[in-house]
Design an enzyme around this catalytic site. Sequence first.
Site, PDB file in Angstrom:
ATOM      1  CG  ASP A 114      -2.344   0.520   0.721  1.00  0.00           C
ATOM      2  OD1 ASP A 114      -2.425   1.712   0.357  1.00  0.00           O
ATOM      3  OD2 ASP A 114      -3.308  -0.262   0.709  1.00  0.00           O
TER       4      ASP A 114
ATOM      5  CB  ALA B 110      -7.269  -6.732   1.966  1.00  0.00           C
ATOM      6  CE  LYS B 111      -4.030  -0.591  -2.425  1.00  0.00           C
ATOM      7  NZ  LYS B 111      -5.058  -0.108  -1.481  1.00  0.00           N
ATOM      8  NE  ARG B 112      -4.786  -9.574   3.210  1.00  0.00           N
ATOM      9  CZ  ARG B 112      -4.649  -8.414   3.851  1.00  0.00           C
ATOM     10  NH1 ARG B 112      -4.168  -7.354   3.243  1.00  0.00           N
ATOM     11  NH2 ARG B 112      -4.990  -8.320   5.122  1.00  0.00           N
TER      12      ARG B 112
END
Lengths: 324, 324
Positions: A114, B110-112
Amino acid sequence: MKRETRNMADELLQRIDERRNPSVVGLDPSFAGIPEWLKARVYDYDNPFEGIGAALAAFNKMIIDAVADVVPAVKPQTAYYEQYGSAGLKALEETIRYARGKGLLVIVDAKRNDIGSTAEAYASGYLGAVATARGALPSSLNADFLTVNPYLGSDGLEPFLQACKQYSKGMFILVKTSNPSSGEIQDRVIESGVTVYQAVAEYVAGIGEELVGQRGYSAVGAVVGATYPHEAESLREIMKKSIFLVPGYGAQGGSAQDVVPCFNGDGYGAVVNSARGIIYAYKREPYKSRYRAEQFHLAAREAAISMRDDIVGALQRAGKAPEW
Amino acid sequence: MKRETRNMADELLQRIDERRNPSVVGLDPSFAGIPEWLKARVYDYDNPFEGIGAALAAFNKMIIDAVADVVPAVKPQTAYYEQYGSAGLKALEETIRYARGKGLLVIVDAKRNDIGSTAEAYASGYLGAVATARGALPSSLNADFLTVNPYLGSDGLEPFLQACKQYSKGMFILVKTSNPSSGEIQDRVIESGVTVYQAVAEYVAGIGEELVGQRGYSAVGAVVGATYPHEAESLREIMKKSIFLVPGYGAQGGSAQDVVPCFNGDGYGAVVNSARGIIYAYKREPYKSRYRAEQFHLAAREAAISMRDDIVGALQRAGKAPEW
């Protein structure tokens, strides 16, 4: 928080030397993989997620006790905990604390990414301390290394680098991953004639310079899959001082021979991970006929020793083993 | 689990129509941002992380109550919870449950990213159900949309796509992020003459075809930063049926005018996020002189309405507003 002066690459190499072993155990426990007897003992039918969390923690602790003198580090994969929400994360907290208490380093494989204050929050959570009414306290998920994803560019990585400096921790940046489709983005050739993964590697080598320890290795490492030995060889040239975290050995098809190019001529520069091949060894031969399900941890220990011997043997044959 | 037939893009468009508003509120609460009076009420000095978790949940619930009839969805950013470990994740669970109970959709940012069974675990945890001794149960972090990172290629995205199909959920794949250094990887021109982000956009458009709803939009969307309006225009052409999740409005410098290219001519196709600009509105003018710290939620409501009017106004001036 007082600024510490130790370097996490030095810490990792020291433990590799103590165990004479550059391989680590992935703690990726799933509900389906935990022996029935252990599930039955800790299971709570009224609070199913809490019950699973307790089972995950109990499973991991037995594995940790069994391999603590064999491997330098363990690598919990956050997804296997997070899927059970806060109860799962409690098991991850217990696992991290327990492993560190047993003298193991902990690599949290979270592939976080991020920007700005959000990246700072991840870095604080996994590598540092967080603000509370009692001042800054070490975070409950406080690990030694964190894996991070570079797709957002340098201002997505900078906050993690700052945390590594501030708290004397380390990270592994995804460079060339072990999966079949990793090339779709990572192998694309860009304007300068290099691939995306090579460009990321150059970046990793650059920022890594700021965190080189006494042994000559940096606390900023790279994830490089065992399934791409040819690419690993070229990456070893670009990132001479980076430690490679190498997934893909065992279950994903990478052999000990395949991981050799991830090491430097001095026998250092890589840690090789296996998860399912170790923690679920009790489910497969030759361990299955030797150990009962109650002894899954002993099967894991034997599998971890076998992995160590396999990799160190391959390094020796290549003339790359350290002088132990 | 019974296979549901609703489509998450339809659900989102329905709520956008009901509120006449394509903007969402980012729930990114930090310890420093929560008003002192609220911290003092829930704070637990013996259990500092639990106290913070309780403060985060209480803060979010007041915001949710205040904006539930204004915005179609909220977007909690996992880092702000995860940094407090299991106690923080408990607050995220409560936040998700509470927001859904108030008729809001929940986009977990969450940008998983991972592969194989690990990616499946993330997908189960955030979009579906997990295995327990009582059979499959909805996960405690069960949301409507999840953000995911594409650096690992298609076999890192496939498990999330399968979960979207199985559980009728949606996802937003990072394409062109809002930060200054996003171009370091994303803007590189590859062999075929397109940029990395354009190649990812083509992939998103392709897999999105499998999840197009009755309104013509897909449950597979894309993250496209408000700070790159020129790039957004070209991406709108490539991903005609994808909904863009647009960060970067407000605090990061993107204006209402900047987000207009993210929308299609029909006035749909994007949701614009603001976090700090809304949830901490009480700290800045013109809200600071109008509201006391006890009324932070009313300041947030007014800021959310102002954001809605700002964006809908810009769409109207561009001849792009839906026929409400």
